[in-house]
Design an enzyme around this catalytic site. Structure first.
Site, mmCIF file in Angstrom:
data_model
loop_
_atom_site.group_PDB
_atom_site.id
_atom_site.type_symbol
_atom_site.label_atom_id
_atom_site.label_comp_id
_atom_site.label_asym_id
_atom_site.label_seq_id
_atom_site.Cartn_x
_atom_site.Cartn_y
_atom_site.Cartn_z
ATOM 1 N N LYS A 1 0.878 -1.174 0.000
ATOM 2 C CA LYS A 1 0.000 0.000 0.000
ATOM 3 C C LYS A 1 0.911 1.218 0.000
ATOM 4 C CE LYS A 1 -1.998 3.106 1.946
ATOM 5 N NZ LYS A 1 -1.877 4.522 1.515
ATOM 6 N N GLU B 1 9.316 1.340 11.081
ATOM 7 C CA GLU B 1 10.325 2.374 10.781
ATOM 8 C C GLU B 1 9.611 3.702 10.913
ATOM 9 O OE1 GLU B 1 13.372 1.805 10.357
ATOM 10 O OE2 GLU B 1 13.669 -0.130 9.400
ATOM 11 N N CYS C 1 12.977 10.847 7.329
ATOM 12 C CA CYS C 1 12.877 10.323 8.697
ATOM 13 C C CYS C 1 14.168 10.560 9.456
ATOM 14 C CB CYS C 1 12.545 8.844 8.662
ATOM 15 S SG CYS C 1 13.672 7.904 7.634
ATOM 16 N N GLU D 1 9.059 16.123 15.694
ATOM 17 C CA GLU D 1 9.472 15.943 14.296
ATOM 18 C C GLU D 1 8.676 16.930 13.441
ATOM 19 O OE1 GLU D 1 8.163 12.446 12.034
ATOM 20 O OE2 GLU D 1 10.255 12.185 11.465
HETATM 21 P P1 NAP Z 1 1.858 8.302 7.835
HETATM 22 O O1 NAP Z 1 0.795 9.311 7.821
HETATM 23 O O2 NAP Z 1 2.070 7.521 9.066
HETATM 24 O O3 NAP Z 1 1.566 7.349 6.606
HETATM 25 C C1 NAP Z 1 2.393 6.254 6.273
HETATM 26 C C2 NAP Z 1 1.564 5.236 5.505
HETATM 27 O O4 NAP Z 1 0.555 4.711 6.368
HETATM 28 C C3 NAP Z 1 0.836 5.811 4.302
HETATM 29 O O5 NAP Z 1 0.760 4.847 3.273
HETATM 30 C C4 NAP Z 1 -0.541 6.082 4.897
HETATM 31 O O6 NAP Z 1 -1.548 6.170 3.918
HETATM 32 C C5 NAP Z 1 -0.716 4.877 5.777
HETATM 33 N N1 NAP Z 1 -1.716 5.038 6.833
HETATM 34 C C6 NAP Z 1 -2.252 6.175 7.343
HETATM 35 N N2 NAP Z 1 -3.176 5.889 8.288
HETATM 36 C C7 NAP Z 1 -3.245 4.547 8.372
HETATM 37 C C8 NAP Z 1 -3.996 3.637 9.169
HETATM 38 N N3 NAP Z 1 -4.885 4.060 10.065
HETATM 39 N N4 NAP Z 1 -3.798 2.313 9.008
HETATM 40 C C9 NAP Z 1 -2.887 1.845 8.110
HETATM 41 N N5 NAP Z 1 -2.154 2.669 7.318
HETATM 42 C C10 NAP Z 1 -2.316 3.990 7.448
HETATM 43 O O7 NAP Z 1 3.256 8.935 7.486
HETATM 44 P P2 NAP Z 1 3.579 9.923 6.284
HETATM 45 O O8 NAP Z 1 3.046 11.259 6.659
HETATM 46 O O9 NAP Z 1 3.183 9.332 4.987
HETATM 47 O O10 NAP Z 1 5.166 9.907 6.342
HETATM 48 C C11 NAP Z 1 5.880 10.681 7.229
HETATM 49 C C12 NAP Z 1 6.344 9.895 8.433
HETATM 50 O O11 NAP Z 1 7.046 8.729 8.031
HETATM 51 C C13 NAP Z 1 7.304 10.664 9.271
HETATM 52 O O12 NAP Z 1 6.986 10.515 10.630
HETATM 53 C C14 NAP Z 1 8.649 10.010 8.978
HETATM 54 O O13 NAP Z 1 9.603 10.161 9.976
HETATM 55 C C15 NAP Z 1 8.262 8.607 8.759
HETATM 56 N N6 NAP Z 1 9.268 7.893 7.971
HETATM 57 C C16 NAP Z 1 10.086 7.000 8.591
HETATM 58 C C17 NAP Z 1 11.076 6.343 7.872
HETATM 59 C C18 NAP Z 1 11.994 5.359 8.539
HETATM 60 O O14 NAP Z 1 12.599 4.571 7.836
HETATM 61 N N7 NAP Z 1 12.133 5.356 9.858
HETATM 62 C C19 NAP Z 1 11.220 6.587 6.514
HETATM 63 C C20 NAP Z 1 10.365 7.498 5.909
HETATM 64 C C21 NAP Z 1 9.384 8.142 6.660
HETATM 65 P P3 NAP Z 1 -1.894 7.627 3.278
HETATM 66 O O15 NAP Z 1 -0.762 8.010 2.453
HETATM 67 O O16 NAP Z 1 -3.116 7.414 2.504
HETATM 68 O O17 NAP Z 1 -2.126 8.536 4.451
#
Ligand code: NAP
Ligand code: MG
Length: 483
Positions: free
Chosen positions: A173, A248, A282, A385
């Site tokens: 996804k 992650e 991240c 963050e």
């Molecule tokens: P996010 O809002 O948590 O979304 C991540 C993924 O989860 C997206 O595909 C999102 O879909 C999906 N998602 C959202 N709500 C969900 C739910 N209730 N159940 C299952 N899946 C769900 O994060 P983001 O805003 O896309 O990305 C930013 C975050 O990612 C930051 O906190 C960053 O630090 C972290 N990150 C971490 C790493 C690492 O390797 N540690 C790498 C990259 C990013 P949608 O897109 O449709 O919302």
């Protein structure tokens, strides 16, 4: 407007609901396509298709043939270098060079893991007289992969790459704001010869497709990259099905600069670590911890680096592109509003900002890279963050003080330490709570080979390198009594 379909069992199809979502270019705010809005019904079909592949051709394929397919896919990604670059630049707003780096890294994962596929061995273990004991590393079965929008190609490479290498059948996804390169890689995987159902891709909303995937009783492992808040929901869903999970999550990674450091060598790393991908990384080095005796000198140098940069449309390939969407733009501007202007001297103050390109498109989501000094240790700018190009400067006195600030947030993903003192390098590396520590560098060039992941609020489990292969498999011990 035509729309992208989802990939299930080797077939491209519409979402069962027939619904779609807009694809927006963050540099202009314009809609330039549609993706399918998959939900639980599509996830059910995708998990069933993956299970069929796992029970069929894909599950029976010898490791070296899986490896060959992975390498073919890596090659196909490089053959489509410009197309993937342009898609990512338009969809996510990455400056062209950043998109290129992501294509290269994505291909590298498939090459690295392709080469590893037939080199993951079990062991024989000396045991009691009359016994022979061996271990096998077995695929989990169907694995779920939920990834964010910030580095789609790199995260597909590291997550799907490692899972497929071990013989798992995957349901992916992608981020709702960044699905185009995932779909293209799905197409290339089919062309490379991956059997139908080995890789399935359901685009859609996190609250619909993502939630359905994480709760599906047919998956045996879930790999999630994203925010800490959603990570908690994923872990709860996994707990209901008693399956392993790799999380992650976010970070507030410190770059720690001691007075004996080579400041001129450090500055380009310090600025790049927060400006790269508009700070939507991240592992962004989002806190600059500087020893008090060199505070003003280093601040001047970093401010010079920030002022020399330009933010603008991704296709212009400047230092910094737009934020991915309006929500992210508003969030970052909210943090900037917490700092006074250049003349403020109580609490956080903005000391430098990058330039903006001359004719910024009106609808784009731009925020200039910004350096903020005088940030108290417990201030939101020092603790949360931001996920934007905002660098908070915090002074420290000595090693002990630096460690206490470095470990003083809820996160623990990455850290950088800048010092020429070898003993201090090792003391700091040991005491910092993080999954990766870089000494006199930061990021180690992407590091496909280097295990990566967090502690505490940054998650657990390791991706990249060989470690990821262990996470995407389970050890089975076979004890034979033969006397
Ligand atoms: P996010 O809002 O948590 O979304 C991540 C993924 O989860 C997206 O595909 C999102 O879909 C999906 N998602 C959202 N709500 C969900 C739910 N209730 N159940 C299952 N899946 C769900 O994060 P983001 O805003 O896309 O990305 C930013 C975050 O990612 C930051 O906190 C960053 O630090 C972290 N990150 C971490 C790493 C690492 O390797 N540690 C790498 C990259 C990013 P949608 O897109 O449709 O919302
Ligand atoms: Mg987009």
């Amino acid at each position: 407007m035509s729309h992208s379909k989802i990939l299930i069992g080797g077939q491209w199809q519409d979402a069962v609901s027939g619904q779609t979502l807009p694809v927006i270019n963050p540099s202009t705010g314009e809609t330039f396509g549609q993706i399918s809005r998959g939900d639980k019904a599509d996830v059910d079909l995708a998990v069933a298709a993956a299970q069929a592949a796992f029970d069929g051709d894909w599950g029976r394929m010898p490791a070296f043939e899986r490896g060959r397919l992975m390498m073919r896919l890596g090659e196909a990604i490089l053959d489509n270098f410009d197309l993937l670059t342009d898609l990512e630049t338009a969809d996510v707003g990455k400056p062209v060079q950043q998109s290129r780096n992501d294509v290269t890294a994505c291909a590298r994962y498939f090459e690295f893991y392709g080469g590893a596929a037939d080199k993951i061995h079990g062991e024989t273990i000396p045991y009691l007289e009359g016994y022979t004991v061996m271990t096998l590393r077995e695929a989990h079965g169907v694995t779920g992969h939920i990834i964010p929008w910030n580095y789609p190609m790199q995260i597909i490479g590291r997550s799907i790459g490692a899972a497929l290498t071990m013989g798992n059948a995957c349901v992916l996804k992608p981020g709702e704001d960044a699905s185009l390169t995932s779909l293209k890689i799905g197409e290339l995987a089919l062309q490379a010869g991956f059997p139908a159902g080995a890789l399935n891709i359901v685009t859609g909303l996190g609250s619909e497709a993502g939630a359905a995937l994480s709760a599906h009783p047919g998956i045996r492992h879930i790999s999630f990259t994203g925010s800490t808040g959603v990570g908690t929901l994923i872990q709860k869903a996994a707990a209901e099905n008693t399956i392993p999970v790799t999380l992650e999550l976010g970070g507030k990674s410190p770059q720690i600069v001691f007075a004996d450091a080579d400041l001129d060598a450090a500055v380009p790393f310090l600025t790049n670590a927060i400006v790269q991908n508009s700070g939507q990384t991240c592992s962004a080095g989002s806190r600059l911890l500087v020893q008090r005796s060199i505070h003003d000198e280093l601040l001047d140098k970093v401010a010079g680096g920030i002022r020399a940069m330009v933010v603008g449309p991704a296709v212009r390939n400047l230092n910094c592109g737009p934020m991915v969407n309006k929500k992210q733009l508003d969030k970052v501007n909210g943090y900037l509003a917490m700092a006074d202007g250049p003349k403020g001297n109580n609490g956080p103050r903005i000391v430098a900002q990058s330039k903006t390109d001359d004719d910024l498109p009106k609808g784009g989501y731009y925020v200039p890279p910004t350096l903020i000094a005088g940030v108290p240790r417990d201030h939101p700018l020092a603790q949360e963050e931001i996920f934007g190009p905002v660098l908070s400067v915090i002074p420290f006195d000595d090693e002990e003080d630096a460690i206490s600030i470095a470990n003083g947030t809820k996160y623990g993903l990455v850290a950088g330490v800048w010092t020429k003192d070898g003993g201090r390098q090792m003391r700091m590396a040991r005491k910092i709570e993080a999954g990766q520590v870089f000494i006199n560098n930061y990021g180690a060039g992407g590091g496909v080979e280097l295990p990566f992941g967090g502690v505490r609020g940054s998650g657990f489990g390791r991706e990249k390198g060989f470690e990821a292969l262990y996470g995407f498999s389970a050890t089975k011990t076979i004890a034979i009594k033969h006397d």
